[in-house]
Design a protein around this motif. Structure first.
Motif, PDB file in Angstrom:
ATOM      1  N   ALA A   1      -1.174  -3.541   4.302  1.00 56.64           N
ATOM      2  CA  ALA A   1      -0.970  -2.917   5.603  1.00 56.64           C
ATOM      3  C   ALA A   1      -2.158  -3.202   6.513  1.00 56.64           C
ATOM      4  N   PRO A   2      -1.897  -3.433   7.805  1.00 55.33           N
ATOM      5  CA  PRO A   2      -3.002  -3.628   8.743  1.00 55.33           C
ATOM      6  C   PRO A   2      -3.704  -2.295   8.997  1.00 55.33           C
ATOM      7  N   GLU A   3      -4.860  -2.346   9.560  1.00 53.31           N
ATOM      8  CA  GLU A   3      -5.620  -1.137   9.861  1.00 53.31           C
ATOM      9  C   GLU A   3      -5.325  -0.611  11.266  1.00 53.31           C
ATOM     10  N   PHE A   4      -4.357  -1.197  11.956  1.00 49.39           N
ATOM     11  CA  PHE A   4      -4.058  -0.777  13.319  1.00 49.39           C
ATOM     12  C   PHE A   4      -2.608  -1.086  13.645  1.00 49.39           C
ATOM     13  N   GLY A   5      -2.139  -0.548  14.762  1.00 53.23           N
ATOM     14  CA  GLY A   5      -0.855  -0.944  15.319  1.00 53.23           C
ATOM     15  C   GLY A   5       0.374  -0.309  14.708  1.00 53.23           C
ATOM     16  N   VAL A   6       0.222   0.653  13.821  1.00 54.35           N
ATOM     17  CA  VAL A   6       1.388   1.335  13.286  1.00 54.35           C
ATOM     18  C   VAL A   6       1.259   2.820  13.575  1.00 54.35           C
ATOM     19  N   SER A   7       2.380   3.507  13.631  1.00 50.10           N
ATOM     20  CA  SER A   7       2.387   4.915  14.031  1.00 50.10           C
ATOM     21  C   SER A   7       2.169   5.867  12.863  1.00 50.10           C
ATOM     22  N   ILE A   8       1.801   5.338  11.728  1.00 53.68           N
ATOM     23  CA  ILE A   8       1.575   6.156  10.539  1.00 53.68           C
ATOM     24  C   ILE A   8       0.230   5.764   9.950  1.00 53.68           C
ATOM     25  N   SER A   9      -0.461   6.717   9.407  1.00 48.30           N
ATOM     26  CA  SER A   9      -1.750   6.446   8.772  1.00 48.30           C
ATOM     27  C   SER A   9      -1.553   5.410   7.667  1.00 48.30           C
ATOM     28  N   THR A  10      -2.445   4.420   7.613  1.00 48.48           N
ATOM     29  CA  THR A  10      -2.276   3.351   6.629  1.00 48.48           C
ATOM     30  C   THR A  10      -2.433   3.848   5.193  1.00 48.48           C
ATOM     31  N   GLU A  11      -3.012   5.045   4.994  1.00 52.08           N
ATOM     32  CA  GLU A  11      -3.120   5.550   3.627  1.00 52.08           C
ATOM     33  C   GLU A  11      -1.758   5.889   3.037  1.00 52.08           C
ATOM     34  N   HIS A  12      -0.728   6.014   3.878  1.00 52.45           N
ATOM     35  CA  HIS A  12       0.622   6.314   3.413  1.00 52.45           C
ATOM     36  C   HIS A  12       1.503   5.068   3.356  1.00 52.45           C
ATOM     37  N   LEU A  13       0.908   3.909   3.565  1.00 56.55           N
ATOM     38  CA  LEU A  13       1.672   2.668   3.549  1.00 56.55           C
ATOM     39  C   LEU A  13       1.452   1.909   2.254  1.00 56.55           C
ATOM     40  N   THR A  14       2.526   1.303   1.763  1.00 62.27           N
ATOM     41  CA  THR A  14       2.439   0.403   0.624  1.00 62.27           C
ATOM     42  C   THR A  14       2.040  -0.978   1.117  1.00 62.27           C
ATOM     43  N   GLY A  15       2.535  -1.337   2.298  1.00 64.58           N
ATOM     44  CA  GLY A  15       2.255  -2.641   2.880  1.00 64.58           C
ATOM     45  C   GLY A  15       3.338  -2.997   3.867  1.00 64.58           C
ATOM     46  N   LEU A  16       3.375  -4.281   4.213  1.00 66.33           N
ATOM     47  CA  LEU A  16       4.410  -4.803   5.090  1.00 66.33           C
ATOM     48  C   LEU A  16       5.233  -5.795   4.293  1.00 66.33           C
ATOM     49  N   GLY A  17       6.553  -5.621   4.337  1.00 65.79           N
ATOM     50  CA  GLY A  17       7.432  -6.525   3.614  1.00 65.79           C
ATOM     51  C   GLY A  17       8.128  -7.468   4.572  1.00 65.79           C
ATOM     52  N   THR A  18       8.279  -8.712   4.174  1.00 65.35           N
ATOM     53  CA  THR A  18       9.001  -9.677   4.999  1.00 65.35           C
ATOM     54  C   THR A  18      10.101 -10.304   4.157  1.00 65.35           C
ATOM     55  N   ILE A  19      11.283 -10.359   4.755  1.00 63.00           N
ATOM     56  CA  ILE A  19      12.423 -10.987   4.095  1.00 63.00           C
ATOM     57  C   ILE A  19      13.382 -11.464   5.178  1.00 63.00           C
ATOM     58  N   ASP A  20      13.774 -12.725   5.093  1.00 63.50           N
ATOM     59  CA  ASP A  20      14.710 -13.326   6.041  1.00 63.50           C
ATOM     60  C   ASP A  20      14.313 -13.074   7.492  1.00 63.50           C
ATOM     61  N   GLY A  21      13.032 -13.214   7.802  1.00 66.15           N
ATOM     62  CA  GLY A  21      12.571 -13.048   9.171  1.00 66.15           C
ATOM     63  C   GLY A  21      12.427 -11.605   9.628  1.00 66.15           C
ATOM     64  N   ARG A  22      12.732 -10.656   8.763  1.00 68.58           N
ATOM     65  CA  ARG A  22      12.590  -9.234   9.096  1.00 68.58           C
ATOM     66  C   ARG A  22      11.268  -8.728   8.554  1.00 68.58           C
ATOM     67  N   MET A  23      10.658  -7.791   9.294  1.00 75.57           N
ATOM     68  CA  MET A  23       9.448  -7.154   8.802  1.00 75.57           C
ATOM     69  C   MET A  23       9.722  -5.678   8.596  1.00 75.57           C
ATOM     70  N   LEU A  24       9.387  -5.189   7.408  1.00 70.79           N
ATOM     71  CA  LEU A  24       9.572  -3.787   7.065  1.00 70.79           C
ATOM     72  C   LEU A  24       8.222  -3.136   6.869  1.00 70.79           C
TER      73      LEU A  24
END
Length: 164
Positions: free
Chosen positions: A119-142
């Motif tokens: 997970a990046p340290e910026f740009g998301v609306s949730i604290s990164t401590e609650h993120l597993t990461g960013l997933g990419t599949i078929d051009g989609r980002m989760l």
């Protein structure tokens, strides 16, 4: 209460981990499918007067009192509407049943380890401590949420965190 559906949770294997994909505003999020008990249509809940705004209240689910959290309010997304697309994902986290309100559920995706980035340290609306990461599949980002860590965080005060 009308149920939308029960989620089969066959588990993840060496080929990847399964995530339930849901939307909040224009973003797609994923949570571990093994934490999901069922998906239900949104229905009015009983408000708890002293609860934070993002805790919509509680509902009775087959004899179990379930707190309902609106993730759209929790993540400070504007223009929160309740319509036919709005659903509640019923979760089992830390031995407790909790519901989260989301804009909609789209599908279940399997992500392999190389499709998940830190997970990046910026740009998301949730604290990164609650993120597993960013997933990419078929051009989609989760945005992948550690839903158990989020629901057991002190700010949520919904579930007692397990003492190690």
């Amino acid at each position: 209460m009308a149920g939308i559906g029960h989620i089969d949770t066959p588990g993840s294997d060496a080929s990847g981990q399964e995530f339930l994909v849901f939307t909040l505003g224009s973003e797609e999020y994923g949570i571990d499918i093994l934490k999901v008990q069922e998906i239900r249509s949104y229905e009015t809940v009983t408000r708890i007067s002293s609860a934070p705004d993002f805790i919509k209240g509680v509902t009775n689910l087959r004899g179990v009192i379930v707190p309902i959290v609106d993730l759209r309010l929790k993540f400070r997304l504007g223009n929160v509407r309740y319509d036919h697309q709005t659903v509640v994902i019923i979760l089992n986290v830390a031995g407790r049943v909790v519901g989260i309100v989301v804009d909609g559920v789209s599908d279940v995706l399997t992500l392999t380890g190389d499709a998940i980035k830190p997970a990046p340290e910026f740009g998301v609306s949730i604290s990164t401590e609650h993120l597993t990461g960013l997933g990419t599949i078929d051009g989609r980002m989760l945005v992948l949420i550690d839903i158990e860590r989020l629901m057991t965080s002190a700010e949520m005060a919904l579930v007692e965190a397990e003492l190690a």
